[in-house]
Design a protein around this motif. Structure first.
Motif, PDB file in Angstrom:
ATOM      1  N   ARG A  34       0.818  -1.227   0.127  1.00 45.28           N
ATOM      2  CA  ARG A  34      -0.100   0.046   0.136  1.00 45.28           C
ATOM      3  C   ARG A  34       0.792   1.307  -0.098  1.00 45.28           C
ATOM      4  N   GLY A  35       1.854   1.190   0.888  1.00 45.70           N
ATOM      5  CA  GLY A  35       2.854   2.408   0.763  1.00 45.70           C
ATOM      6  C   GLY A  35       3.721   2.546  -0.564  1.00 45.70           C
ATOM      7  N   VAL A  36       4.131   1.443  -1.136  1.00 44.21           N
ATOM      8  CA  VAL A  36       4.806   1.360  -2.488  1.00 44.21           C
ATOM      9  C   VAL A  36       3.995   2.186  -3.394  1.00 44.21           C
ATOM     10  N   ALA A  40       4.516   5.505  -5.285  1.00 40.97           N
ATOM     11  CA  ALA A  40       4.480   5.670  -6.838  1.00 40.97           C
ATOM     12  C   ALA A  40       3.391   6.404  -7.467  1.00 40.97           C
ATOM     13  N   GLY A  41       2.326   7.306  -6.731  1.00 39.09           N
ATOM     14  CA  GLY A  41       1.586   7.962  -7.250  1.00 39.09           C
ATOM     15  C   GLY A  41       0.157   7.457  -7.814  1.00 39.09           C
ATOM     16  N   ASP A 129       7.890   3.018 -14.117  1.00 38.76           N
ATOM     17  CA  ASP A 129       8.637   1.906 -13.544  1.00 38.76           C
ATOM     18  C   ASP A 129       8.127   1.647 -12.276  1.00 38.76           C
ATOM     19  N   ASP A 130       8.092   2.743 -11.333  1.00 35.57           N
ATOM     20  CA  ASP A 130       7.470   2.472  -9.916  1.00 35.57           C
ATOM     21  C   ASP A 130       5.939   2.166 -10.003  1.00 35.57           C
ATOM     22  N   GLN A 131       5.250   2.603 -10.886  1.00 38.03           N
ATOM     23  CA  GLN A 131       4.009   2.453 -11.051  1.00 38.03           C
ATOM     24  C   GLN A 131       3.561   0.928 -11.243  1.00 38.03           C
ATOM     25  N   ILE A 132       4.381   0.596 -12.496  1.00 38.29           N
ATOM     26  CA  ILE A 132       4.253  -0.732 -13.061  1.00 38.29           C
ATOM     27  C   ILE A 132       4.605  -1.599 -11.658  1.00 38.29           C
TER      28      ILE A 132
END
Length: 160
Positions: A34-36, A40-41, A129-132
């Motif tokens: 959940r934090g990640v 990541a927005g 990349d962070d969202q993926i």
């Protein structure tokens, strides 16, 4: 504690209650994910759409009940939730949501490498990349919770 058992069905245990240390570790993983996702927005509505779509694919009534309520609290609409199973056939979902849903489905059907490749390529066009990574982690985590609830046969009781 056992769930209601249909006639002729094997008695199920609630594996979350039977092995609380393992379940607690899964809950901690979910909290980290959940934090990640937030970092990541990814907004909560998108995360809940992923939770719901994966739960639909896995036939997890308990998680569908839980995450429908969470999606509504996060601001999603009954209309969108009602057509989620056919998300490809409507324009109600944003490009980011569509990419996340496709990636979540590919994560859930892990043996279909062609679907994975197509979903990943499409996600690259609209997600960072962070969202993926976050979407994949959300899908992995809800898949795990789905299996806990399906194998335990967690019941969905009528709301009062």
């Amino acid at each position: 504690m056992t769930s209601p058992v249909p006639a002729g069905a094997a008695r199920r245990i609630y594996i979350d209650k039977q092995s609380p240390k393992a379940y607690h570790a899964l809950v901690q993983t979910s909290e980290a994910v959940r934090g990640v996702a937030a970092d990541a927005g990814l907004d909560r509505v998108l995360v809940e759409l992923v939770n719901l779509r994966v739960s639909q694919l896995n036939g997890c009534a308990y998680c569908l009940h839980l995450h429908t309520r969470a999606a509504l609290r996060a601001g999603d609409t009954p209309q969108r939730l009602g057509v989620l199973a056919a998300w490809r056939d409507t324009d109600l979902f944003t490009p980011a949501e569509r990419a996340a849903l496709d990636l979540a489905e590919a994560t859930t059907a892990a043996a279909d490498t062609a679907a994975q490749d197509a979903a990943y390529a499409a996600a690259r066009d609209v997600l960072t990349d962070d969202q993926i990574s976050a979407v994949i982690w959300v899908a992995v985590t809800i898949n795990a919770f789905n299996r806990v609830s399906v194998m335990s046969r967690h019941p969905v009781r009528p709301e009062q």
